[in-house]
Structures are given as structure tokens and as C-alpha cells.
Scaffold this motif. Structure first.
Motif, short mmCIF file in Angstrom:
data_model
loop_
_atom_site.label_atom_id
_atom_site.label_comp_id
_atom_site.label_asym_id
_atom_site.label_seq_id
_atom_site.Cartn_x
_atom_site.Cartn_y
_atom_site.Cartn_z
N GLY A 1 -16.74 2.19 6.35
CA GLY A 1 -15.55 2.78 5.29
C GLY A 1 -15.88 3.80 4.26
O GLY A 1 -15.21 4.05 3.40
N LYS A 2 -17.33 4.40 4.56
CA LYS A 2 -17.55 5.24 3.53
C LYS A 2 -16.77 6.39 3.31
O LYS A 2 -16.46 6.58 2.12
N LYS A 3 -16.30 7.23 4.11
CA LYS A 3 -15.33 8.12 3.96
C LYS A 3 -14.00 7.75 3.40
O LYS A 3 -13.47 8.53 2.68
N LEU A 4 -13.66 6.53 3.80
CA LEU A 4 -12.32 6.23 3.60
C LEU A 4 -12.34 5.82 1.93
O LEU A 4 -11.43 6.01 1.10
N ALA A 5 -13.57 5.30 1.52
CA ALA A 5 -13.88 4.92 0.11
C ALA A 5 -13.60 6.08 -0.68
O ALA A 5 -13.51 6.19 -2.09
N ILE A 6 -14.22 7.39 -0.34
CA ILE A 6 -14.01 8.58 -1.28
C ILE A 6 -12.70 9.30 -0.78
O ILE A 6 -12.42 10.42 -1.39
N SER A 7 -11.79 8.85 0.05
CA SER A 7 -10.66 9.81 0.53
C SER A 7 -9.86 9.84 -0.85
O SER A 7 -9.69 9.01 -1.52
N GLY A 8 -9.04 10.76 -0.66
CA GLY A 8 -7.94 11.08 -1.67
C GLY A 8 -8.52 10.97 -2.95
O GLY A 8 -7.96 10.38 -4.06
N GLY A 9 -9.58 11.40 -3.34
CA GLY A 9 -10.28 11.62 -4.65
C GLY A 9 -10.76 10.27 -5.14
O GLY A 9 -10.57 9.78 -6.36
N GLY A 10 -11.09 9.11 -4.13
CA GLY A 10 -11.33 7.87 -4.64
C GLY A 10 -9.93 7.11 -4.56
O GLY A 10 -10.17 5.83 -4.88
N ARG A 11 -8.79 7.62 -4.55
CA ARG A 11 -7.52 6.81 -4.30
C ARG A 11 -6.89 6.58 -3.20
O ARG A 11 -6.16 5.65 -2.91
N CYS A 12 -7.57 7.32 -2.03
CA CYS A 12 -6.84 7.16 -0.56
C CYS A 12 -5.63 7.37 -0.34
O CYS A 12 -4.78 6.42 -0.54
N ASN A 13 -5.36 8.40 0.05
CA ASN A 13 -4.01 8.73 0.58
C ASN A 13 -3.74 8.14 1.97
O ASN A 13 -4.09 8.82 2.90
N VAL A 14 -3.51 6.97 2.07
CA VAL A 14 -3.67 6.00 3.30
C VAL A 14 -2.40 6.45 4.29
O VAL A 14 -2.87 6.40 5.33
N THR A 15 -1.35 6.86 3.82
CA THR A 15 -0.47 7.47 4.89
C THR A 15 0.57 8.24 4.25
O THR A 15 0.63 8.55 3.04
N ASN A 16 1.72 8.71 4.93
CA ASN A 16 2.48 9.49 4.30
C ASN A 16 4.23 8.82 4.71
O ASN A 16 4.29 8.25 5.92
N ARG A 17 5.03 9.15 3.75
CA ARG A 17 6.44 8.40 3.91
C ARG A 17 7.43 9.33 4.49
O ARG A 17 8.56 9.03 4.65
N LEU A 18 6.96 10.53 4.92
CA LEU A 18 8.24 11.38 5.45
C LEU A 18 8.80 10.78 6.64
O LEU A 18 7.90 10.23 7.42
N PRO A 19 9.88 11.28 7.13
CA PRO A 19 10.12 11.19 8.67
C PRO A 19 9.13 11.61 9.56
O PRO A 19 8.44 12.52 9.27
N GLN A 20 9.33 10.97 10.69
CA GLN A 20 8.15 11.24 11.83
C GLN A 20 8.10 12.79 12.36
O GLN A 20 7.17 13.22 12.48
N GLU A 21 9.22 13.36 12.28
CA GLU A 21 9.19 14.62 12.69
C GLU A 21 8.60 15.71 11.65
O GLU A 21 7.75 16.35 12.21
#
Ligand SMILES: Cc1cc2nc3c(=O)[nH]c(=O)nc-3n(C[C@H](O)[C@H](O)[C@H](O)COP(=O)(O)OP(=O)(O)OC[C@H]3O[C@@H](n4cnc5c(N)ncnc54)[C@H](O)[C@@H]3O)c2cc1C
Length: 417
Positions: A37-57
Motif C-alpha cells: 500500500g505505498k501509493k495508498l499511504a501517500i494518497s489524498g495528501g497522506g489522508r487517503c480520499n478512500v471513496t466518494n458518497r455522491l450517487p452512483q450516476e
């Protein structure tokens, strides 16, 4: 002999390993680096924007690279399932602007560690510092892998989760594309997406705007006829080499495609006041002069846009900043209104793929079963994550795609037995 081997310990591979492990199968996760998980660890400026809650569309709209392919996987495992998955592992998530979901702790490492703990609980074997050099296969199916050391390990199913080519220091060096081609797959052209733009305009070269951020501006990529191909209203930034910031990153893939189609340079238009039209902008400039005819224009118009931007545009419109408004010609005011609404920057390219956030192109989704991530070309072979020809804007969409396709690949690979 393993039931399932997963190659690559990014979000897609970690999720695939957890999903296969949950089916009580003998699972091996192989990672070429010394950490998962090296890239995961630096994702989102180190905060990890892991998913998104908008509707699927909406999520699909924010994945311009084949997002529609994900409708089918989403019917099995979607963004809400990702949120529940991490909450169950003791990592509650919180929603920020535009539906973006982050760990409440603001620590990407909490996301990585939760996945690692889960693999431990599910007794998934892990092999680090073990680059895979090729897939072993016969005419109809995959039978195992060979490591760079020459060691061979057999398995009933293989999940390829080695990522794309962006930021190769994290281990994603594009190793999987030739394997996919050998297995009979098409790999579409690779290109950088979510990447800063390069410009040799004099005001970029002089660095006079370096570090200037424009908030909530509408940025458009224009075709040769001057028509907008795409517009994104977000923040942007001037840098020492060109343009960056969220609106620019989102526009970047359209610049790449336009240059490929019609050659460069490409015009990028900045609308500093997207809520009003050019005539209204002119009227606004004019009426504020009328309120204070003897005041220097830089003070009359301050607050309209950031001061550095205003002073630069005044100079472009050949208006002295200390001049008072009462003697200014309508022509000059109109010219400023035009620059505020339609300032054009010529860009000639992007930073390279290695510096992009995400890889465009990859293993063609036409040759992948959307409900299982199984290869349509070779039995026992599965693909997930950024190696696929799927790419989203920044905002949690790429990790969502990696986790969703990873879940399906791991689950399905384990179920073939
Ligand atoms: C700086 C940065 C920030 C980002 N932030 C976000 C964000 O906040 N939200 C978001 O949605 N997206 C973000 N992204 C994009 C997102 O991180 C990626 O799309 C995602 O990590 C892709 O997951 P993956 O599992 O497919 O591949 P990767 O995460 O690239 O993982 C692939 C793994 O495979 C391993 N591997 C490669 N070749 C081999 C081999 N031959 N043998 C064994 N192992 C191998 C690699 O070492 C690596 O560990 C960001 C990207 C960058 C560069």
C-alpha cells in the motif's frame, strides 16, 4: 500450490486478497516492494480520499475513462459498501466537500493498516520484495507465476493488480501490460491523466504569476475552432512551468487528447467570474467606477478577483493601476471585462505519465467480464485496479474503482474452485 495468487499490494490487490481470503481459500499476495500500500499511504495528501458518497450516476460521471463499466460491478459492491467495509474494520470515514470520504483520523495509514490486519485475520500469505517477472500459462489457462529470482509458484487463479505507470517510485512501473498482451489482451494507449499542464507563455516563463491561486474559476479546454471541449469550475494554480490545481488536473486529459488529435499548442480559457456574463462584467466594472470616479482603478476593482491577478490583467488591458476611473475609455474597460471572462493560456503539453496522478488507458475493458473481472481471453486470469482502462478524476474515484474491481476479482477468483 495456492488457490489464488494476487500480484500487487495496492488498494485493488489488498482488497482482492481480503475478498479471496474471506472465501476460505489458500491465498498468496505477492508484492515487489518492501511494503504494501505505498501509493495508498501517500494518497489524498497522506489522508487517503478512500471513496466518494455522491450517487452512483455522479460517481460514474466523474470517471471519464470508462466509468460506465463500473455500473455492473457496483451492483455487487459499491461506494456505500466500501464505507461499511472500513467502518467494520474500525476505520470510520467522514464526508467532505463534493462527497469526498476520508478517514476521521485523517490518516491514510489507518486505511492501509486496517487492510493489513484483515489479511492477517484471514490468514492470507504475504510475500514482500518479490517482483513477479511473468505469468505462467498454457493454451487455455494461467497456471502460476515466475518471480524475478526464477522461483515458480503455481495457482488455480491469478489476480493481476499491479497498477499503472504513474508515480513509479511507489512500485507501479507498468509491469502488467506485457503480461496482459501475452495472455491475448488489448492494451489501449497509455497517457497521463490528472497531471499539471506545461506552458511557455512569457508570463509563465517570467514566473510572475507563480504561486497565484484562483478560486472557483471556470477552466475550459478549447478545440482549434475555439469551442470548449470541457469546462471544470474549481480552483486552479499558476506554477513555474504552467498550470496546476484541481480544475487543471481535471482538464488535463482533454489537453492530451486534443494535442494527439490536432497537435499543439492548445488553448486553455480561464473565466474568473463564471456567475456573470461578459456584458454584466463590463457593467459591474463601469458602475463601480461611477460610484468612485476619482479613486485609482486598482482600488475600485479590488476584491473582484485576487489582487495579483487583477494587477496582471490591468497590465494586459493596458490600464495603469493608479489611473482613476473617470477618464478610462469604455474600450479599455471592455477589454478588461473580456480578459476577466476569457483569459487564454496556450499550453503545449503535460508533465509526463510518471508525474501524473493516474494512468489513462490500459487493459481493454471490452475483454473483461464486468461481474467478475475475469479475463475473456484466458481462464483463471483476473484484472483489477489502475491496470484496467478505467480512470477517474481526483476525488476518491480511482481508489473506489480499485477497491470495487479488487473486491470482485478476489471474490470471483476464489469461487472458481
Ligand atoms: C500522489 C497520489 C495521490 C493519490 N490520491 C488519491 C486519492 O486520494 N483518492 C483516489 O481515489 N485516488 C488517488 N490516487 C490514485 C490511486 O492512488 C491509484 O489509482 C490507486 O492506488 C491504484 O490502485 P492499484 O491497486 O490498481 O495500484 P497501485 O496502488 O499502483 O499498486 C500496485 C502495486 O503492485 C505492485 N507491483 C507492481 N509490479 C509488480 C510486480 N511485477 N510484482 C509484484 N508486485 C508488483 C506495486 O509495487 C504496487 O504496490 C492518487 C495517486 C497518487 C500518485
Amino acid at each position: 500450490m495456492y488457490d489464488v495468487i494476487i500480484i500487487g499490494g495496492g488498494p485493488s490487490g489488498l482488497m482482492a486478497a481480503a475478498a479471496a481470503g474471506a472465501e476460505n481459500k489458500k491465498v498468496l499476495l505477492i508484492e515487489k516492494g518492501n511494503k504494501l500500500g505505498k501509493k495508498l499511504a501517500i494518497s489524498g495528501g497522506g489522508r487517503c480520499n478512500v471513496t466518494n458518497r455522491l450517487p452512483q450516476e455522479e460517481i460514474v460521471k466523474n470517471i471519464p475513462g470508462n466509468g460506465r463499466f463500473l455500473f455492473s460491478p457496483f451492483s455487487v459492491f459499491n461506494n456505500e459498501d466500501i464505507i461499511a467495509f472500513f467502518e467494520n474494520l474500525g476505520v470510520p470515514l467522514k464526508e467532505e466537500d463534493h462527497g469526498r470520504m476520508f478517514p476521521v483520523s485523517n490518516k491514510a495509514m489507518d486505511v492501509v493498516n486496517a487492510l493489513l490486519d484483515e489479511l492477517k485475520r484471514l490468514k492470507v500469505d504475504i510475500k514482500l520484495n518479490a517482483p513477479v517477472s511473468k505469468l505462467l500459462m498454457n493454451e487455455e489457462k494461467v497456471i502460476g507465476i515466475r518471480l524475478a529470482t526464477g522461483e515458480e509458484i503455481t495457482a488455480g487463479a491469478i489476480v493481476v493488480a499491479v497498477g499503472g505507470k504513474a508515480v513509479p517510485q511507489t512500485g507501479s512501473t507498468g509491469d502488467g501490460y506485457p503480461w496482459a498482451e501475452k495472455a491475448g489482451h488489448t492494451v489501449t494507449d497509455l497517457y497521463p491523466t490528472e497531471v499539471p499542464l506545461l506552458s511557455s507563455e512569457a508570463f509563465i516563463k517570467s514566473k510572475e504569476l507563480q504561486g497565484l491561486a484562483l478560486r472557483d474559476v471556470a477552466v475550459s479546454v478549447l478545440n482549434k475552432k475555439g469551442k470548449a471541449i470541457i469546462t471544470h469550475q474549481m480552483d486552479m494554480l499558476f506554477t513555474h512551468f504552467g498550470l496546476s490545481g484541481p480544475a487543471i488536473l481535471r482538464c488535463s486529459q482533454f489537453v492530451v487528447k486534443e494535442i494527439k488529435k490536432n497537435g499543439g499548442p492548445v488553448s486553455v480559457r480561464i473565466d474568473s467570474l463564471p456567475e456573470i456574463n461578459e456584458e454584466e462584467t463590463f457593467q459591474k466594472l463601469l458602475s463601480s467606477i461611477k460610484e468612485d470616479p476619482k479613486k485609482a482603478v486598482k482600488n475600485v476593482w479590488k476584491g473582484l478577483v485576487p489582487e495579483r491577478w487583477l494587477l496582471f490583467l490591468l497590465e494586459q488591458a493596458k490600464i495603469q493601476e493608479s489611473e482613476d476611473g473617470q477618464n478610462l475609455s469604455h474600450e479599455k474597460i471592455r477589454s478588461l471585462a473580456h480578459l476577466l471572462k476569457q483569459f487564454v493560456v496556450k499550453v503545449h503539453g503535460t508533465q509526463p505519465l510518471e508525474k501524473a496522478f493516474v494512468t489513462g488507458g490500459g487493459v481493454s475493458i471490452k475483454e473483461i467480464e464486468p461481474k467478475t473481472m475475469a479475463s475473456k481471453k484466458k481462464a483463471g486470469l483476473y484484472f483489477c485496479g489502475e491496470i484496467l482502462d478505467i480512470h477517474g478524476y481526483t476525488g476518491g474515484y480511482n481508489i473506489t474503482s480499485a477497491l470495487v474491481t479488487g473486491k470482485l476479482a478476489g471474490m470471483s477468483a476464489a469461487k472458481v474452485f
